[in-house]
Enzyme design. Structure first.
Site, mmCIF file in Angstrom:
data_model
loop_
_atom_site.group_PDB
_atom_site.id
_atom_site.type_symbol
_atom_site.label_atom_id
_atom_site.label_comp_id
_atom_site.label_asym_id
_atom_site.label_seq_id
_atom_site.Cartn_x
_atom_site.Cartn_y
_atom_site.Cartn_z
ATOM 1 N N HIS A 82 14.430 13.692 -21.485
ATOM 2 C CA HIS A 82 14.246 13.448 -22.957
ATOM 3 C C HIS A 82 13.057 13.828 -23.448
ATOM 4 O O HIS A 82 12.132 13.687 -23.425
ATOM 5 C CB HIS A 82 14.304 11.901 -23.494
ATOM 6 C CG HIS A 82 15.615 11.178 -22.756
ATOM 7 N ND1 HIS A 82 15.725 9.892 -22.653
ATOM 8 C CD2 HIS A 82 16.915 11.695 -22.800
ATOM 9 C CE1 HIS A 82 16.913 9.664 -22.339
ATOM 10 N NE2 HIS A 82 17.746 10.498 -22.305
ATOM 11 N N TYR A 128 33.012 3.592 -24.769
ATOM 12 C CA TYR A 128 32.797 2.722 -23.987
ATOM 13 C C TYR A 128 33.485 1.100 -24.222
ATOM 14 O O TYR A 128 33.266 0.675 -25.159
ATOM 15 C CB TYR A 128 31.360 2.183 -23.628
ATOM 16 C CG TYR A 128 30.584 3.418 -23.424
ATOM 17 C CD1 TYR A 128 30.485 4.124 -21.973
ATOM 18 C CD2 TYR A 128 30.138 4.081 -24.628
ATOM 19 C CE1 TYR A 128 29.484 5.291 -22.153
ATOM 20 C CE2 TYR A 128 29.632 5.292 -24.571
ATOM 21 C CZ TYR A 128 29.065 5.917 -23.423
ATOM 22 O OH TYR A 128 28.426 6.904 -23.174
ATOM 23 N N HIS A 163 19.977 14.818 -27.163
ATOM 24 C CA HIS A 163 18.422 14.933 -27.222
ATOM 25 C C HIS A 163 18.062 16.214 -26.680
ATOM 26 O O HIS A 163 18.859 16.893 -25.944
ATOM 27 C CB HIS A 163 18.170 13.936 -26.279
ATOM 28 C CG HIS A 163 18.584 13.708 -24.597
ATOM 29 N ND1 HIS A 163 18.126 14.455 -23.761
ATOM 30 C CD2 HIS A 163 19.663 12.893 -24.123
ATOM 31 C CE1 HIS A 163 18.613 14.499 -22.593
ATOM 32 N NE2 HIS A 163 19.559 13.450 -22.831
ATOM 33 N N HIS A 209 25.333 5.384 -29.095
ATOM 34 C CA HIS A 209 24.229 6.093 -29.222
ATOM 35 C C HIS A 209 24.305 7.455 -29.536
ATOM 36 O O HIS A 209 25.389 7.863 -30.138
ATOM 37 C CB HIS A 209 24.108 6.162 -27.471
ATOM 38 C CG HIS A 209 25.311 6.896 -26.809
ATOM 39 N ND1 HIS A 209 25.450 8.542 -26.645
ATOM 40 C CD2 HIS A 209 26.294 6.641 -26.016
ATOM 41 C CE1 HIS A 209 26.456 8.636 -26.232
ATOM 42 N NE2 HIS A 209 27.081 7.519 -25.559
ATOM 43 N N ARG A 225 31.957 9.240 -20.553
ATOM 44 C CA ARG A 225 31.133 9.967 -21.116
ATOM 45 C C ARG A 225 31.100 11.446 -20.555
ATOM 46 O O ARG A 225 31.162 11.675 -19.135
ATOM 47 C CB ARG A 225 29.665 9.587 -21.056
ATOM 48 C CG ARG A 225 28.490 10.244 -21.684
ATOM 49 C CD ARG A 225 27.298 9.512 -21.917
ATOM 50 N NE ARG A 225 26.413 9.134 -20.668
ATOM 51 C CZ ARG A 225 26.553 8.075 -20.321
ATOM 52 N NH1 ARG A 225 27.131 7.121 -21.052
ATOM 53 N NH2 ARG A 225 25.658 7.776 -19.111
ATOM 54 N N ASP A 271 25.942 10.064 -14.161
ATOM 55 C CA ASP A 271 25.028 10.833 -15.042
ATOM 56 C C ASP A 271 23.884 11.142 -14.139
ATOM 57 O O ASP A 271 22.773 10.260 -13.994
ATOM 58 C CB ASP A 271 24.613 9.607 -16.327
ATOM 59 C CG ASP A 271 23.757 10.429 -17.311
ATOM 60 O OD1 ASP A 271 22.935 11.481 -16.887
ATOM 61 O OD2 ASP A 271 23.619 10.002 -18.519
ATOM 62 N N ASP A 280 20.739 17.703 -16.783
ATOM 63 C CA ASP A 280 21.250 16.291 -17.110
ATOM 64 C C ASP A 280 22.879 16.425 -17.615
ATOM 65 O O ASP A 280 23.195 16.925 -18.759
ATOM 66 C CB ASP A 280 20.680 15.927 -18.332
ATOM 67 C CG ASP A 280 21.005 14.498 -18.897
ATOM 68 O OD1 ASP A 280 21.682 13.875 -18.274
ATOM 69 O OD2 ASP A 280 20.458 14.260 -19.860
ATOM 70 N N HIS A 316 22.975 2.552 -19.396
ATOM 71 C CA HIS A 316 22.040 2.997 -18.509
ATOM 72 C C HIS A 316 22.137 2.021 -17.091
ATOM 73 O O HIS A 316 21.080 1.486 -16.550
ATOM 74 C CB HIS A 316 20.622 2.805 -19.033
ATOM 75 C CG HIS A 316 20.239 3.709 -20.064
ATOM 76 N ND1 HIS A 316 19.236 3.610 -20.886
ATOM 77 C CD2 HIS A 316 20.803 5.063 -20.333
ATOM 78 C CE1 HIS A 316 19.127 4.802 -21.827
ATOM 79 N NE2 HIS A 316 20.072 5.455 -21.317
ATOM 80 N N GLU A 372 26.750 14.735 -25.611
ATOM 81 C CA GLU A 372 27.158 13.632 -24.732
ATOM 82 C C GLU A 372 27.807 12.612 -25.409
ATOM 83 O O GLU A 372 27.428 11.561 -25.479
ATOM 84 C CB GLU A 372 26.038 13.046 -23.943
ATOM 85 C CG GLU A 372 24.806 12.848 -24.592
ATOM 86 C CD GLU A 372 23.782 12.318 -23.604
ATOM 87 O OE1 GLU A 372 23.847 11.493 -23.093
ATOM 88 O OE2 GLU A 372 22.644 12.852 -23.675
ATOM 89 N N GLU A 427 28.852 14.969 -20.636
ATOM 90 C CA GLU A 427 27.642 15.609 -21.073
ATOM 91 C C GLU A 427 27.168 17.069 -20.483
ATOM 92 O O GLU A 427 27.396 17.072 -19.391
ATOM 93 C CB GLU A 427 26.642 14.746 -20.739
ATOM 94 C CG GLU A 427 25.052 15.010 -21.039
ATOM 95 C CD GLU A 427 24.036 14.130 -20.466
ATOM 96 O OE1 GLU A 427 22.859 14.247 -21.242
ATOM 97 O OE2 GLU A 427 24.308 13.343 -19.666
ATOM 98 N N ASP A 479 0.940 -1.192 0.010
ATOM 99 C CA ASP A 479 0.285 0.199 -0.009
ATOM 100 C C ASP A 479 0.773 1.253 0.129
ATOM 101 O O ASP A 479 0.426 2.420 0.512
ATOM 102 C CB ASP A 479 -0.930 -0.003 1.380
ATOM 103 C CG ASP A 479 -0.405 -0.020 2.608
ATOM 104 O OD1 ASP A 479 1.160 -0.130 2.487
ATOM 105 O OD2 ASP A 479 -0.794 0.213 3.469
#
Length: 449
Positions: free
Chosen positions: A362, A389, A355, A351, A407, A261, A272, A244, A385, A409, A41
């Site tokens: 996004h 990798y 964006h 990638h 990365r 990130d 971001d 991710h 970004e 960004e 709940d």
């Protein structure tokens, strides 16, 4: 009584702009978000549907907004009842009377009246906009109302069009940020940058990734951003090679890099930023080579962010620069053009470079318009970004680079003459990062000024 979180005039102005995008006899319907069960709940923290908030400023669940340009009533909202018992348990509710006044609606009804009132409101409409990606029960409710409205129309009445997706219109509205929206976006970016600075100063070898996540949460909350714009990525060592990664539960080892990130949300606008830095405070030679290669690409791509540049061209430029870097690092060998044609770079860079950014991390908006590539225009916000990798088990990569992920960004606002890097307060030069990490972490430094 709770007050609206932003000036009501801002939402009225947006509805005025929406009117100009719609034909007469149109119903533009947007649903609020619904509360979601986390377990048993217990609920997840409620977060309003961005487009619903964009047009109404109303931050309660289960509501429904109906906009009928040039009709009376024009702006209509259905809200939960004013219920003092539930308010004792869950907090303040506006109810129809207060909501009508506070959010400048022409009419407000109870959500229990949707089945009765909505067919009446849309009976004379020839076009209906509503997203079929909303809550399933709400979808069914809207479609049943549409069918009921159809049945009330005579055979000689104009045919009611099919339900259309409102995001095509909302995306165009949200893509160009007004001066007030730009300030909200800058604030989200500023607080996000503070979090990254705090993380660089605080991190210690032996910490768990969760502890570093806690530093971000501390810096954000101290600056009145109690929630993040998305699930944070705190990837130490080889976890930085997972795009991710969300477990955030492994030990940060001495000598490793950590990729963060993470973005703060301020008044429904999200920052971001990604920064990659050494857990121990100093880059090794191999880490520095890889990091500098990505940074050089990122900085060059940012120089191309200006009015007239097309998003597809930005990605093409990035692929060319990344491929150059991969060849220089001896991660790839062969002819550059052939590598690009066969997408060999995707082994290490898989990638997009950018964006849209705004109320959603996004954000709404397409990269093409009527079959043509969209060009940057003043007021657009986007990320830059690039990354590289390298899996731990990649036997084709030099040994010293295996298991490294980088990365970098930043968040960009397109201006009349170029662009503004809204996240420049987060260090990204090697010397800047190492200098900041050499300083002692002072929690009070992240108190709001």
């Amino acid at each position: 009584m709770r007050q609206p979180q932003q000036p009501t005039e801002r939402f009225v102005e947006r509805r005025n702009r929406l009117r100009q995008s719609l034909q007469e006899r149109t119903a533009f319907i947007v649903s609020a978000a619904f509360e979601k069960i986390r377990n048993e709940d217990a609920h997840f923290l409620f977060r309003q549907n961005s487009s619903f908030f964009y047009l109404t400023g109303f931050d309660e669940p289960e509501a429904l907004f109906v906009f009928r340009p040039w009709m009376s009533p024009e702006a209509v909202m259905f809200v939960r009842e004013k219920n003092l018992e539930r308010e004792t348990w869950d907090g303040f509710r506006f109810g129809p009377d207060l909501a009508k006044k506070a959010f400048a609606m022409d009419e407000c009804y109870l959500t229990t009246q949707i089945d009765e009132k909505l067919p009446e409101l849309i009976a004379d409409c020839e076009q209906i906009y509503f997203s079929l990606q909303d809550n399933f029960a709400r979808q069914t409710q809207i479609l049943e109302a549409v069918e009921k409205a159809r049945l009330t129309r005579g055979r000689t009445s104009p045919v009611m069009a099919s339900v259309m997706d409102p995001r095509s219109i909302l995306a165009e509205m949200r893509l160009i940020k007004s001066p007030e929206e730009q300030e909200l976006q800058r604030k989200a970016c500023h607080v996000t940058a503070l979090g990254h600075r705090a993380a660089m100063q605080a991190v210690q070898p032996g910490w768990n990734e969760r502890q570093l996540q806690g530093i971000f949460q501390y810096a954000f909350a101290m600056n009145q951003c109690p929630v993040m714009g998305y699930n944070p990525i705190i990837g130490g060592g080889e976890n930085a090679t997972i795009l991710h990664y969300n477990f955030n539960d492994q030990v940060l080892n001495k000598g490793d890099l950590v990729l963060c990130d993470v973005g703060a949300e301020w008044n429904f606008f999200s920052g971001d930023i990604t920064r990659t830095f050494p857990v121990s405070g100093k880059f090794s030679a191999a880490q520095k080579d890889l990091y500098q290669a990505v940074l050089d690409v990122q900085k060059w791509v940012i120089t191309q962010c200006k009015p007239g540049t097309r998003q597809a061209a930005l990605q093409k430029m990035t692929i060319e620069k990344i491929t150059d870097a991969l060849l220089q690092l001896k991660l790839l060998r062969g002819d550059k053009e052939e590598i690009i044609e066969k997408q060999g770079y995707r082994r290490y860079y898989m990638h997009g470079v950018s964006h849209w950014l705004g109320m959603d991390v996004h954000d709404l908006g397409t990269f093409s318009v009527n079959g043509e590539e969209r060009a940057h225009a003043p007021g657009m916000c986007l990320t830059v970004e690039p990354g590289i990798y390298i899996r731990t088990d990649d036997e084709l990569a030099p040994k010293e680079l295996r298991g490294l992920g980088v990365r970098i960004e930043d968040d960009i606002l397109i201006t009349e003459n170029g662009c503004e890097v809204m996240t420049s307060a987060a260090p990204k030069e090697v010397a800047e990062i190492e200098s900041l990490m050499a300083e002692d972490f002072d929690p009070k430094a992240y108190f709001p000024k």
